[in-house]
Every structure is written in structure tokens, then in C-alpha cells.
Design a protein around this motif. Structure first.
Motif, PDB file in Angstrom:
ATOM      1  N   TYR A 350     -15.721  -2.056  12.465  1.00 22.65           N
ATOM      2  CA  TYR A 350     -14.997  -1.856  10.804  1.00 22.65           C
ATOM      3  C   TYR A 350     -14.313  -3.374  10.938  1.00 22.65           C
ATOM      4  CZ  TYR A 350     -10.733  -1.465   8.849  1.00 22.65           C
ATOM      5  OH  TYR A 350      -9.946  -1.574   7.373  1.00 22.65           O
ATOM      6  N   VAL A 351     -14.970  -3.825   9.652  1.00 28.10           N
ATOM      7  CA  VAL A 351     -14.255  -5.188   9.412  1.00 28.10           C
ATOM      8  C   VAL A 351     -13.483  -5.266   8.740  1.00 28.10           C
ATOM      9  CG1 VAL A 351     -15.385  -7.179   8.490  1.00 28.10           C
ATOM     10  CG2 VAL A 351     -16.975  -5.588   9.079  1.00 28.10           C
ATOM     11  N   GLN A 352     -12.203  -5.978   8.863  1.00 28.50           N
ATOM     12  CA  GLN A 352     -10.934  -6.006   8.374  1.00 28.50           C
ATOM     13  C   GLN A 352     -10.970  -6.695   7.073  1.00 28.50           C
ATOM     14  OE1 GLN A 352      -8.548  -9.246  10.129  1.00 28.50           O
ATOM     15  NE2 GLN A 352      -6.810  -9.186   8.870  1.00 28.50           N
ATOM     16  N   PRO A 353     -10.457  -5.851   5.814  1.00 31.95           N
ATOM     17  CA  PRO A 353     -11.062  -6.249   4.845  1.00 31.95           C
ATOM     18  C   PRO A 353     -10.054  -7.474   3.847  1.00 31.95           C
ATOM     19  CG  PRO A 353      -9.072  -4.889   4.459  1.00 31.95           C
ATOM     20  CD  PRO A 353     -10.010  -4.575   6.217  1.00 31.95           C
ATOM     21  N   THR A 354     -10.152  -8.084   2.555  1.00 33.66           N
ATOM     22  CA  THR A 354      -9.903  -9.092   1.811  1.00 33.66           C
ATOM     23  C   THR A 354      -8.665  -8.070   0.893  1.00 33.66           C
ATOM     24  OG1 THR A 354     -10.909  -8.429  -0.043  1.00 33.66           O
ATOM     25  CG2 THR A 354     -11.681 -10.106   1.578  1.00 33.66           C
ATOM     26  N   LYS A 355      -7.353  -9.279   0.824  1.00 36.26           N
ATOM     27  CA  LYS A 355      -6.459  -8.016   0.222  1.00 36.26           C
ATOM     28  C   LYS A 355      -7.115  -7.806  -1.359  1.00 36.26           C
ATOM     29  CE  LYS A 355      -2.342  -9.882   2.386  1.00 36.26           C
ATOM     30  NZ  LYS A 355      -1.796 -11.148   2.447  1.00 36.26           N
ATOM     31  N   ALA A 356      -7.802  -8.041  -1.375  1.00 36.62           N
ATOM     32  CA  ALA A 356      -7.861  -7.659  -2.996  1.00 36.62           C
ATOM     33  C   ALA A 356      -9.202  -6.152  -3.003  1.00 36.62           C
ATOM     34  CB  ALA A 356      -9.385  -8.927  -3.515  1.00 36.62           C
ATOM     35  N   GLU A 357      -9.837  -6.428  -2.008  1.00 43.60           N
ATOM     36  CA  GLU A 357     -11.008  -4.702  -1.241  1.00 43.60           C
ATOM     37  C   GLU A 357      -9.329  -3.413  -1.014  1.00 43.60           C
ATOM     38  OE1 GLU A 357     -14.639  -6.888   0.566  1.00 43.60           O
ATOM     39  OE2 GLU A 357     -13.070  -6.066   1.555  1.00 43.60           O
ATOM     40  N   LEU A 358      -8.847  -4.332  -0.035  1.00 47.26           N
ATOM     41  CA  LEU A 358      -7.586  -3.228  -0.758  1.00 47.26           C
ATOM     42  C   LEU A 358      -6.617  -2.656  -1.586  1.00 47.26           C
ATOM     43  CD1 LEU A 358      -4.949  -3.833   3.216  1.00 47.26           C
ATOM     44  CD2 LEU A 358      -6.769  -2.079   2.327  1.00 47.26           C
ATOM     45  N   ARG A 359      -6.857  -3.628  -2.394  1.00 49.61           N
ATOM     46  CA  ARG A 359      -6.436  -2.946  -3.307  1.00 49.61           C
ATOM     47  C   ARG A 359      -6.842  -3.108  -4.680  1.00 49.61           C
ATOM     48  NH1 ARG A 359      -3.515  -9.419  -3.566  1.00 49.61           N
ATOM     49  NH2 ARG A 359      -1.807  -9.033  -2.072  1.00 49.61           N
ATOM     50  N   LYS A 360      -8.431  -2.304  -4.022  1.00 49.57           N
ATOM     51  CA  LYS A 360      -9.008  -1.578  -5.096  1.00 49.57           C
ATOM     52  C   LYS A 360      -7.953   0.037  -4.973  1.00 49.57           C
ATOM     53  CE  LYS A 360     -12.701  -4.668  -6.213  1.00 49.57           C
ATOM     54  NZ  LYS A 360     -13.665  -4.734  -5.070  1.00 49.57           N
ATOM     55  N   VAL A 361      -8.434  -0.101  -3.876  1.00 47.50           N
ATOM     56  CA  VAL A 361      -8.273   0.786  -3.327  1.00 47.50           C
ATOM     57  C   VAL A 361      -6.529   2.074  -3.555  1.00 47.50           C
ATOM     58  CG1 VAL A 361      -8.875   3.527  -1.861  1.00 47.50           C
ATOM     59  CG2 VAL A 361     -10.428   0.995  -1.708  1.00 47.50           C
ATOM     60  N   ARG A 362      -5.776   0.833  -2.899  1.00 45.82           N
ATOM     61  CA  ARG A 362      -4.337   1.013  -2.053  1.00 45.82           C
ATOM     62  C   ARG A 362      -3.471   0.477  -3.517  1.00 45.82           C
ATOM     63  NH1 ARG A 362      -3.159   0.917   2.462  1.00 45.82           N
ATOM     64  NH2 ARG A 362      -1.176   1.060   2.319  1.00 45.82           N
ATOM     65  N   GLY A 363      -4.369  -0.134  -4.999  1.00 45.32           N
ATOM     66  CA  GLY A 363      -2.844  -0.986  -5.689  1.00 45.32           C
ATOM     67  C   GLY A 363      -2.031  -1.382  -4.862  1.00 45.32           C
ATOM     68  N   GLU A 364      -1.034  -2.192  -5.596  1.00 43.03           N
ATOM     69  CA  GLU A 364       0.026  -2.606  -5.745  1.00 43.03           C
ATOM     70  C   GLU A 364       1.628  -2.312  -4.839  1.00 43.03           C
ATOM     71  OE1 GLU A 364       0.759  -6.159  -8.005  1.00 43.03           O
ATOM     72  OE2 GLU A 364      -1.419  -6.614  -8.095  1.00 43.03           O
ATOM     73  N   ASN A 365       1.573  -1.556  -5.237  1.00 40.69           N
ATOM     74  CA  ASN A 365       2.719  -0.173  -4.673  1.00 40.69           C
ATOM     75  C   ASN A 365       2.984  -0.207  -3.052  1.00 40.69           C
ATOM     76  OD1 ASN A 365       3.756  -0.935  -7.308  1.00 40.69           O
ATOM     77  ND2 ASN A 365       2.453   0.099  -8.186  1.00 40.69           N
ATOM     78  N   SER A 366       2.095   0.322  -2.816  1.00 42.73           N
ATOM     79  CA  SER A 366       2.436   0.503  -1.423  1.00 42.73           C
ATOM     80  C   SER A 366       3.232  -0.428  -0.591  1.00 42.73           C
ATOM     81  CB  SER A 366       0.794   0.951  -0.498  1.00 42.73           C
ATOM     82  OG  SER A 366      -0.165   1.736  -0.416  1.00 42.73           O
ATOM     83  N   ILE A 367       3.509   0.257   1.187  1.00 44.66           N
ATOM     84  CA  ILE A 367       4.385  -0.043   1.847  1.00 44.66           C
ATOM     85  C   ILE A 367       3.728  -0.409   2.783  1.00 44.66           C
ATOM     86  CG2 ILE A 367       6.262  -0.003   3.281  1.00 44.66           C
ATOM     87  CD1 ILE A 367       7.802   1.179   0.708  1.00 44.66           C
ATOM     88  N   TYR A 368       2.737   0.592   3.125  1.00 46.48           N
ATOM     89  CA  TYR A 368       2.574   0.787   4.903  1.00 46.48           C
ATOM     90  C   TYR A 368       0.971   0.198   4.797  1.00 46.48           C
ATOM     91  CZ  TYR A 368       6.284   3.356   5.115  1.00 46.48           C
ATOM     92  OH  TYR A 368       7.932   3.409   4.660  1.00 46.48           O
ATOM     93  N   HIS A 369       0.838  -0.397   6.047  1.00 47.61           N
ATOM     94  CA  HIS A 369      -0.719  -0.103   6.353  1.00 47.61           C
ATOM     95  C   HIS A 369      -1.600  -1.745   5.568  1.00 47.61           C
ATOM     96  CE1 HIS A 369      -1.479   3.278   9.350  1.00 47.61           C
ATOM     97  NE2 HIS A 369       0.165   3.603   8.430  1.00 47.61           N
ATOM     98  N   ASN A 370      -0.596  -2.179   5.593  1.00 44.06           N
ATOM     99  CA  ASN A 370      -1.428  -3.758   5.405  1.00 44.06           C
ATOM    100  C   ASN A 370      -2.214  -4.510   5.875  1.00 44.06           C
ATOM    101  OD1 ASN A 370      -2.549  -5.587   3.521  1.00 44.06           O
ATOM    102  ND2 ASN A 370      -0.161  -5.973   2.351  1.00 44.06           N
ATOM    103  N   ASN A 371      -3.480  -4.623   6.346  1.00 46.87           N
ATOM    104  CA  ASN A 371      -4.668  -5.086   6.919  1.00 46.87           C
ATOM    105  C   ASN A 371      -5.294  -6.455   6.815  1.00 46.87           C
ATOM    106  OD1 ASN A 371      -6.026  -2.614   6.515  1.00 46.87           O
ATOM    107  ND2 ASN A 371      -7.239  -3.625   8.063  1.00 46.87           N
ATOM    108  N   GLY A 372      -4.798  -6.294   5.459  1.00 46.61           N
ATOM    109  CA  GLY A 372      -5.496  -7.434   4.988  1.00 46.61           C
ATOM    110  C   GLY A 372      -5.419  -8.967   5.380  1.00 46.61           C
TER     111      GLY A 372
END
Ligand code: MTE
Ligand code: CO
Length: 390
Positions: A350-372
């Protein structure tokens, strides 16, 4: 330094007189010159201090162990003050024989273990979903600590009580005013959870759950119930407040994920960072931490130009499963602006994702599990800021 350097040529003041006696501090305290290295709060974040969080000063720490007095604290109903003689721990529910243990009983259990694990709050970096927000890794990443626990495998207690074949989940409950309750799959409870009574060699600190807390390696901090009061065995999860209204992950498409227990691989450069700017041109040591709830950290890459070019950092010291791992990059700084990033890889690939990659799946209204991937902008004068690259 001047020539001759007044700090090396004359005999210094502290050499010309005796120092303090041996028991100056019966319980040692840090040097008075380190008084800025403390846990800090973000004033506007929470309405009350009884349900709040303080952050680990990661920028000032090195190695892999978090000193007990600097471990971030998160609780929802204040710090319970439990008298050790009155402490009891109960195992019940779908078991053959419900059992109650005293603290001494726990310390007499066979199979005691020592293990280092990181604890990361699922909300760590949660304020950063919509963009760079807080100026310092203490605040962006400081809901983590890494401690050597002494405890007894939870399995020993479950075996003693005898889990019935219908038992599939356990509920862990805290004795504090928040009555923190979380469902944990039985396989995890039997695998590596610890009923811990010591941290870094001494009794648990009051704010970390004295006298007993649950250790749930690699899984979100919320499940590590402090002031542990009981474990109930059941046949399904309990859908408690902390696993329905909180600690669920809103996705970009409006659906929500529940029971996302594992903390994925993540890393951050702790120096340079906003609270630890660069002070010297020439040789410097970049330092950071990496961790993964899925096992050991295998590699950390560092970029000084916002992710265009990457260099593999030096992992230094123990790289233990589900524990904080230290990395360094020795580099020369010529005063040029830097965009510092780090990217962790764990043993699963597993490779730590970029914030942009994370937001594609998670959007911007999450709170938890931000490992960007975190970016620090180092300016020509060494001052460092929290930024994002497009
Ligand atoms: N356990 C109890 N009993 N009460 C709590 O409020 N907070 C949880 C967890 N265990 C909590 C608890 C949360 S959200 C986190 S992140 C961790 O404890 C924090 O552990 P720490 O205070 O040792 O950093
Ligand atoms: Co938490």
C-alpha cells in the motif's frame, strides 16, 4: 560563534559551582530550557475541555517513542480518576462463565507482553479535508502517540471466561463519564489486543486510562477504550453512537462507510515543519515519522519539489509492525524554496495517497481517516507553512 568563542574558551559558570543534588526532582522533569515542548490545544476546535483533544508536539520529538507526558490526550467526558483498589474489569455476555478481575488479578495473569504500537485518532488530520488549515504538524498530525505497552492479551481473559460458539463480536466499555463503547470483531480481540496497565515502563498516566486501557493495534484510536470497565461478548456489532453518528466516513457520492477500523499507512515530515523552520544553509537532516495499521513500514520516499522527484529516505531504528517508524533524509539546503513531502509504503504494498486521490473517493466533507500526503512550503528564509499542491 565569535573568535575566540566566549562559550568555549572560558570555564563556564556551571562548571565553577556544584549543581543540584540527586533528588532535586523525585519524579524527573524536563530541562527548564525545553518548556515550549508541551501538548497544545486548538482553542476553537471544541466547546469544552472535558470533551476535547490536546496534540503531541511531534515537531520537537525524535526517535520513535512518545514520552508519557507528551502523549496527546483525547477524551469525551473528562479524565476519570479511578482508585486502583476499587478498579474492576468484567468479562460477560456470550461466555460460559462471567468473570470479574481486580487490578492485581490482571497483573497475575500468565502471558504478560511488551509491545510498541502507535495510537492514531481517526480524526487526526480531519481538519485538513477542505484544504491546508493548521500551521504545524503538532496540529495537523499530532493526534498520534507511540508507546511501549505492558499488558495481558485480551485473549487470555476471553479464554478464561470461555467464549460461546455464537460469540462473534466484543463490546469494550470505559468507566469514564462518556462511557465510551465500541464494537470489536472477535477475531481482532483474540488476535493481538492487549489489556494494558503500563506505558513506557510505568503505570498508565491518568489521562491515558489509569489503571487499565485496551490496546487495539493498528486500529482507530477511538477503539482503544481507556479506564476499561468491561468486555461483553455478543453475536453482532452494537451500533453504538461512536460507530454510527461518529467515526463513519462520508464518501463523495453521499454514502457513508461504517466500521472502518484500520488506520492506513501515513507519514509526515516533522522537521522542517512550521514549528521547526530551517535555520541553516548547507547540511541539514530532514526528519519524519511513518506508520501503518496493516503492518511494518517498508519504505518512505521524500520529495523536496512538491512530488516531482522522490528520494528514498533512511529508515532509522526499529520498524515494528503497527508502530511509529522514524526516517531521515540528509540533504544540503542552498536557500532555495522547497515543497517538502513524504510518502509511506507498508509491507502490503500500500502506498500513501495524495490528498487529490483521496478526495476523489471521499469528497471534502469527511472528518476521519485522512492519510493524504502532507506538503510543507519552506521559504528562502527557512520559515515553513502548511500548503497544498494542485
Ligand atoms: N476511552 C474512553 N473511556 N473515553 C474516551 O473518551 N477516547 C478515545 C479513546 N478511548 C476515549 C477512550 C479516542 S477518540 C481516542 S483517539 C483515544 O482514546 C485517545 O487516547 P489517548 O488519550 O491516550 O491519546
Ligand atoms: Co479519537
Amino acid at each position: 560563534a565569535g573568535t575566540p568563542d566566549p562559550n568555549i574558551v572560558p570555564v563556564p559558570e556551571w562548571t565553577r559551582m556544584l549543581g543540584a543534588g540527586v533528588n532535586n526532582h523525585p519524579y524527573g522533569v524536563p530541562s527548564k530550557f525545553e518548556k515550549d515542548v508541551v501538548r497544545r490545544e486548538v482553542e476553537w476546535l471544541t466547546a469544552s475541555r472535558e470533551s476535547s483533544v490536546s496534540f503531541t508536539p511531534l515537531y520537537a520529538l525524535d526517535g520513535v517513542i512518545t514520552p508519557n507526558g507528551l502523549c496527546f490526550v483525547r477524551h469525551h467526558g473528562g479524565e476519570a480518576e479511578i482508585e486502583p483498589d476499587k478498579y474492576r474489569f468484567m468479562i460477560h455476555g456470550l461466555v460460559d462463565k462471567p468473570l470479574v478481575f481486580t487490578l492485581d488479578d490482571i497483573k497475575r495473569m500468565p502471558g504478560r507482553m511488551n509491545r510498541a504500537y502507535f495510537l492514531e485518532c481517526a480524526a487526526n488530520s480531519g481538519m485538513e479535508w477542505r484544504g491546508a488549515q493548521l500551521n504545524g504538524c503538532q496540529f495537523t498530525h499530532g493526534m498520534i502517540h507511540n508507546v511501549f505497552y505492558t499488558g495481558v492479551p485480551l485473549r487470555a481473559f476471553l479464554d478464561a471466561a470461555g467464549v460461546k460458539p455464537s460469540g462473534k463480536w466484543v463490546l469494550a466499555e470505559g468507566a469514564d463519564a462518556s462511557v465510551m463503547t465500541r464494537s470489536i470483531p472477535l477475531h481482532k480481540a483474540l488476535d493481538d489486543c492487549l489489556v494494558a496497565f503500563a506505558m513506557n515502563g510505568e503505570a498508565l498516566r491518568p489521562e491515558q486510562g489509569y489503571p487499565v486501557r485496551l490496546v487495539v493495534p493498528g486500529w482507530e484510536g477511538n477503539m482503544w477504550v481507556k479506564w476499561l470497565r468491561r468486555i461483553e461478548v455478543g453475536d453482532q456489532p452494537w451500533a453504538q453512537r461512536e460507530e454510527t453518528s461518529k467515526y463513519t466516513d462520508l464518501l463523495a457520492d453521499g454514502r457513508s462507510r461504517r466500521y472502518t477500523f484500520i488506520m492506513d499507512a501515513k507519514s509526515v515530515v516533522t522537521s522542517p515543519s512550521p514549528q521547526a523552520p530551517l535555520r541553516h544553509k548547507g547540511p541539514n537532516v530532514l526528519s519524519g515519522i511513518a506508520w501503518s495499521g496493516r503492518g511494518t513500514i517498508k519504505r518512505v520516499d521524500v520529495s523536496l519539489d512538491g512530488g516531482r522527484n522522490w528520494t528514498t529516505a533512511r529508515i532509522e531504528g526499529p520498524a515494528m509492525p503497527m508502530a511509529m517508524t522514524r526516517f531521515y533524509l540528509d540533504f544540503d539546503w542552498d536557500g532555495r524554496e522547497l515543497m517538502v513531502q513524504s510518502r509511506a509504503m507498508d509491507e502490503t504494498g500500500y502506498v500513501q495517497p495524495t490528498k487529490a486521490e483521496l478526495r476523489k473517493v471521499r469528497g471534502e466533507n469527511s472528518i476521519y481517516h485522512n492519510n493524504g500526503i502532507q506538503t510543507w512550503l519552506v521559504r528562502g528564509n527557512g520559515e515553513t507553512e502548511n500548503v497544498e499542491v494542485g
